[in-house]
Write a protein that holds these residues in place. Structure first.
Motif, mmCIF file in Angstrom:
data_model
loop_
_atom_site.group_PDB
_atom_site.id
_atom_site.type_symbol
_atom_site.label_atom_id
_atom_site.label_comp_id
_atom_site.label_asym_id
_atom_site.label_seq_id
_atom_site.Cartn_x
_atom_site.Cartn_y
_atom_site.Cartn_z
ATOM 1 N N ASP A 197 0.836 -1.202 0.000
ATOM 2 C CA ASP A 197 0.000 0.000 0.000
ATOM 3 C C ASP A 197 0.872 1.253 0.000
ATOM 4 O OD1 ASP A 197 -2.719 1.326 0.519
ATOM 5 O OD2 ASP A 197 -1.488 2.090 2.160
ATOM 6 N N HIS A 198 0.598 2.164 -0.936
ATOM 7 C CA HIS A 198 1.441 3.359 -1.100
ATOM 8 C C HIS A 198 1.435 4.240 0.147
ATOM 9 C CE1 HIS A 198 2.411 2.658 -5.265
ATOM 10 N NE2 HIS A 198 1.140 2.535 -5.586
ATOM 11 N N GLU A 199 0.275 4.488 0.724
ATOM 12 C CA GLU A 199 0.198 5.404 1.860
ATOM 13 C C GLU A 199 0.895 4.817 3.080
ATOM 14 O OE1 GLU A 199 -3.699 6.835 2.612
ATOM 15 O OE2 GLU A 199 -3.929 7.758 0.645
ATOM 16 N N THR A 200 0.728 3.511 3.290
ATOM 17 C CA THR A 200 1.418 2.868 4.411
ATOM 18 C C THR A 200 2.923 2.915 4.209
ATOM 19 O OG1 THR A 200 -0.461 1.372 4.709
ATOM 20 C CG2 THR A 200 1.618 0.739 5.738
ATOM 21 N N ARG A 201 3.359 2.633 2.989
ATOM 22 C CA ARG A 201 4.787 2.700 2.660
ATOM 23 C C ARG A 201 5.344 4.091 2.936
ATOM 24 N NH1 ARG A 201 5.752 3.260 -3.530
ATOM 25 N NH2 ARG A 201 4.942 5.302 -2.910
ATOM 26 N N ASP A 398 6.495 9.522 -14.413
ATOM 27 C CA ASP A 398 6.795 8.464 -13.437
ATOM 28 C C ASP A 398 6.474 8.913 -12.016
ATOM 29 O OD1 ASP A 398 7.682 6.937 -15.530
ATOM 30 O OD2 ASP A 398 9.814 7.324 -15.192
ATOM 31 N N TRP A 399 6.781 10.168 -11.721
ATOM 32 C CA TRP A 399 6.651 10.665 -10.350
ATOM 33 C C TRP A 399 5.198 10.799 -9.919
ATOM 34 C CZ3 TRP A 399 5.350 15.789 -8.397
ATOM 35 C CH2 TRP A 399 5.646 15.958 -7.056
ATOM 36 N N THR A 400 4.304 11.208 -10.810
ATOM 37 C CA THR A 400 2.913 11.467 -10.406
ATOM 38 C C THR A 400 2.223 10.218 -9.877
ATOM 39 O OG1 THR A 400 2.226 11.172 -12.720
ATOM 40 C CG2 THR A 400 2.564 13.432 -11.944
ATOM 41 N N SER A 401 2.674 9.036 -10.301
ATOM 42 C CA SER A 401 2.050 7.804 -9.806
ATOM 43 C C SER A 401 2.592 7.380 -8.449
ATOM 44 C CB SER A 401 2.262 6.664 -10.814
ATOM 45 O OG SER A 401 1.623 6.956 -12.035
ATOM 46 N N PRO A 405 -2.810 11.233 -5.223
ATOM 47 C CA PRO A 405 -3.574 9.997 -4.962
ATOM 48 C C PRO A 405 -3.033 8.775 -5.695
ATOM 49 C CG PRO A 405 -4.705 11.317 -6.595
ATOM 50 C CD PRO A 405 -3.481 12.094 -6.215
ATOM 51 N N TYR A 406 -1.754 8.735 -6.054
ATOM 52 C CA TYR A 406 -1.097 7.566 -6.652
ATOM 53 C C TYR A 406 -1.751 7.155 -7.974
ATOM 54 C CZ TYR A 406 0.571 7.460 -1.865
ATOM 55 O OH TYR A 406 1.111 7.812 -0.654
ATOM 56 N N LEU A 407 -2.068 8.155 -8.798
ATOM 57 C CA LEU A 407 -2.660 7.931 -10.108
ATOM 58 C C LEU A 407 -1.908 8.757 -11.148
ATOM 59 C CD1 LEU A 407 -6.438 8.249 -9.125
ATOM 60 C CD2 LEU A 407 -5.230 6.119 -9.683
ATOM 61 N N PRO A 408 -1.901 8.314 -12.403
ATOM 62 C CA PRO A 408 -1.289 9.143 -13.452
ATOM 63 C C PRO A 408 -2.012 10.483 -13.560
ATOM 64 C CG PRO A 408 -1.717 6.902 -14.243
ATOM 65 C CD PRO A 408 -2.403 7.029 -12.914
ATOM 66 N N THR A 510 -2.528 23.179 -6.381
ATOM 67 C CA THR A 510 -1.994 21.839 -6.150
ATOM 68 C C THR A 510 -3.096 20.862 -5.772
ATOM 69 O OG1 THR A 510 -0.413 20.516 -4.873
ATOM 70 C CG2 THR A 510 -1.440 22.378 -3.739
ATOM 71 N N PRO A 511 -3.031 19.631 -6.315
ATOM 72 C CA PRO A 511 -3.960 18.580 -5.900
ATOM 73 C C PRO A 511 -3.424 17.763 -4.731
ATOM 74 C CG PRO A 511 -2.690 17.811 -7.761
ATOM 75 C CD PRO A 511 -2.202 19.210 -7.462
ATOM 76 N N ILE A 512 -2.200 18.050 -4.322
ATOM 77 C CA ILE A 512 -1.521 17.228 -3.312
ATOM 78 C C ILE A 512 -1.746 17.845 -1.939
ATOM 79 C CG2 ILE A 512 0.686 16.237 -2.623
ATOM 80 C CD1 ILE A 512 1.589 16.625 -5.552
ATOM 81 N N ALA A 513 -2.415 17.106 -1.056
ATOM 82 C CA ALA A 513 -2.834 17.655 0.234
ATOM 83 C C ALA A 513 -1.657 18.139 1.063
ATOM 84 C CB ALA A 513 -3.635 16.602 1.006
ATOM 85 N N TYR A 514 -0.539 17.368 1.053
ATOM 86 C CA TYR A 514 0.555 17.791 1.925
ATOM 87 C C TYR A 514 1.274 19.021 1.382
ATOM 88 C CZ TYR A 514 3.369 14.511 -0.977
ATOM 89 O OH TYR A 514 3.966 13.819 -2.010
#
Length: 686
Positions: A197-201, A398-401, A405-408, A510-514
């Motif tokens: 799992d990406h978020e756990t990682r 490559d980085w956006t995935s 939210p771990y999507l292209p 930005t779509p990235i919450a952090y």
């Protein structure tokens, strides 16, 4: 027949990651046919992976190694007896006469075997345990060995003093420092443990900071208790205490512990900084001893720094243990840096601005902006040229995935790179390291030519259609990096970007919450009218900061110690607080620091007037937020239902709730985290 030992070795091999450079150096330096003999000494703080690296090297070398370590050696005969035992265990035949305590005879045995076996490696692990016999080893026993006996030692401290100055030893000692693992290595390790799992990682990466011992403990805890263990205060504090016990075994007294507490407040420190915060004079010799500790090092950018993980864990421990002392230290640090900033020449102001940034309690800003020192590579920074564009496009895709939210990226921002570069080449700044494009960011001047390009971009269309051309306006468009250079390179990039915002009006979406959390924490203001949204429903939030007539230090200091420090904690911290509030009606009263932060929200302040307290207002806002979420999209309804079933109706353990919702455990935990963070974000942003 497969033996348990074989299974254990296979597990150890699969879980050994990220030390290819160090292994290559050991192979080169300890090669049996290498003409020039040098003692190789691995060093670094406890838990950094010295023994793991040596074990991997020993597996490669096989029978050509003799290993001693882990036990205190009080006198030469302790060492010699231990060595004899190891040789006997390996099946080497020792003549009965080889009993002399002076070691000369045993050294000759090793020399004969080295000739017969065409060389071997003697490994002395935990070398600090040899302190009582160090002089004997250096001056008497080691010089008796043949150059075919390669010697590798490992300990928390580098070999210094007489090892470097004594007659004959000059140039014969190679100190090899081990640092934390990079992000790629951490991801390989979590995969080897079955954590996909990406978020756990990412949560494991943020907690461990690349320290192998912490990485192992974090993975063990997640596999045993689920990913929530890294976000629940009591269990996380227990892990931090266990790690501190290992990492801080070198502290000699309570004074050094006080200095470490004070040093954890700063990203980089010097003697005067520690004296100011600790409130007492520090003798020069005491400061030199403190900066000689294995987890303290000279910073590439001036001063000294504590290893990232140790600094963050000590800081968290101080905040939990003595919150008033922590607040006092922070306030003293701010006043000291303000005085330095006012008196500093222009070229030093930028460095001090970075220190002000670090004083934030924003966990995400620290995690992404202040990790690593770039100690393994030199960074070249320049404007992008035409040949960089293809590599930049691939890096971005490559980085956006790999980020939430771990999507292209469905909007394919990389398709605009060339048009923007041709209109304004200065828009892109690239960071090269080790001959590779390691990272880049885009800070675009919003001139008529570039505005016309972004008006065709669905993410920025709303902002540009309602915003006139403004003087000195720039757009923080995007930035990304290669994971092989993380976390150092991204911290370098973020600090470089922030320090190049002077005299500009800066807008970003930005779509990235952090990232949104970081922007808000350093003074960016929300522009809700300019928000956008992906077709999958992911919100893209707009922020703006005007530095055309003020310094970045102004909003920083305002937010650091304002009466209502609204941006001084992260969404993640508030989400944990909300979770506690649903578990225990009295939990909010036990978190005064976070309540003070929430009091900075107009919404909470208004509710507190009618509800009677800030804690009661938070509970009311939480209830209303859940109700609003349950009337939203299908995903919103699922988020609200997961929270209600687990924390309000309490139908059973998390596994029961996941089964009720027909979700896998990893998806359920991800939805639960997302739901609480959305509630938290709505509380602290307006």
């Amino acid at each position: 027949m497969v033996r348990i030992r074989d299974v254990m070795m296979k597990n150890e091999e699969e879980r050994f990651v990220g030390r290819s450079r160090e292994l290559a150096l050991l192979r080169k330096e300890l090669a049996a046919d290498h003409e020039n003999w040098r003692l190789v000494h691995l060093h670094g703080p406890g838990g950094i992976g010295k023994t793991g690296l040596l074990r991997s090297f020993a597996r490669e070398t096989g029978e050509a190694t003799v290993w001693i370590g882990g036990e205190e050696q009080h006198a030469p005969h302790d060492f010699l007896n231990r060595l004899r035992m190891r040789l006997i265990e390996k099946g080497w035949e020792l003549p009965v006469s080889e009993t002399a305590d002076d070691g000369a005879a045993l050294a000759e045995v090793l020399n004969r075997e080295a000739v017969a076996r065409q060389g071997f490696v003697l490994i002395l692990d935990s070398f600090e345990e040899c302190k009582p016999i160090e002089k004997w080893l250096r001056d008497f026993w080691l010089p008796r060995l043949s150059v075919r006996v390669r010697v590798c030692t490992a300990g928390r401290y580098p070999l210094e003093g007489e090892w470097l100055r004594a007659p004959g030893w000059t140039g014969l000692v190679y100190n090899l420092k081990l640092g934390p693992l990079n992000r790629s290595a951490i991801y390989r390790y979590t995969r080897s443990r079955g954590i996909q799992d990406h978020e756990t990682r990412d949560a494991i990466e943020r907690f461990s900071k690349g320290i192998p011992l912490a990485l192992t403990l974090a993975c063990d805890a997640v596999l045993r208790n689920g990913p929530e263990v890294l976000r629940e205060g009591s269990l996380q504090r227990q892990m931090i205490q266990s790690l501190c016990t290992v990492l801080l075994q070198d502290l000699k007294n309570s004074f050094e512990k006080q200095l470490l507490d004070a040093a954890s407040i700063f990203w980089r420190f010097d003697q005067e900084m520690l004296e100011e915060v600790a409130g007492q004079e520090i003798p020069d010799e005491a400061f030199r001893e403190f900066t000689g500790l294995p987890f303290v090092s000279l910073s590439d950018e001036g001063g000294w720094s504590v290893v990232d993980a140790v600094r963050d864990w000590i800081k968290a421990d101080l905040r939990n243990r003595a919150p008033e002392t922590y607040d006092l230290y922070r306030r003293k640090a701010l006043f000291f840096l303000q005085r330095r900033l006012a008196a500093a020449p222009a070229d030093l102001k930028r460095q001090l601005m970075v220190e002000l940034l670090y004083l934030h309690d924003n966990e995400l800003l620290r995690n992404y902006g202040f990790r690593g020192q770039g100690e393994r590579f030199q960074v070249e920074v320049r404007a992008a040229d035409d040949t960089d564009l293809p590599a930049m496009g691939k890096m971005y895709r490559d980085w956006t995935s790999t980020i939430p939210p771990y999507l292209p990226d469905e909007t394919h921002q990389e398709s605009y790179f060339r048009a923007v570069w041709e209109a304004e080449p200065s828009s892109f700044t690239v960071f090269w390291a080790d001959g590779r494009l390691a990272a880049f960011y885009a800070l675009v001047p919003l001139k008529p030519e570039t505005r016309s390009i972004f008006q065709e971009n669905p993410i920025f269309r709303a902002y540009l259609s309602q915003s006139p051309l403004q003087e000195k306006e720039y757009l923080i468009w995007l930035g990304c990096k290669l994971p092989d250079f993380d976390p150092s390179i991204f911290g370098y990039l973020l600090r470089y970007l922030l320090l190049n915002l002077a005299d500009k009006l800066i807008t970003t979406l930005t779509p990235i919450a952090y990232f949104a959390d970081i922007y808000a924490s350093i003074g960016f203001q929300r522009l809700p009218w300019a928000d956008s949204r992906y077709t999958n429903g992911t919100p893209v939030r707009a922020y703006q900061l005007d530095l055309r007539e003020r310094e970045l230090s102004d909003p920083l200091t305002e937010r650091l110690f304002s009466d209502n420090p609204k941006g001084s904690v992260s969404v993640q911290e508030i989400s944990v607080l909300l979770k506690k509030a649903l578990n225990d009606s009295q939990a909010l009263e036990l978190e005064p620091h976070l309540l003070r932060t929430l009091q900075g929200s107009n919404k909470i302040r208004q509710m507190a007037l009618t509800e009677g307290s800030v804690a009661a207002a938070v509970r009311k806002a939480l209830s209303e937020g859940l109700e609003q979420m349950s009337r939203g999209t299908e995903e919103d309804q699922l988020l609200a239902q997961a929270i209600r079933l687990a924390y309000i109706q309490k139908i059973g353990k998390h596994e029961v709730v996941a089964a009720r919702l027909s979700l896998s455990p990893s998806t359920y935990y991800r939805y639960l985290k997302k739901g609480f963070e959305r509630l938290a974000h709505d509380l602290i942003t307006e």
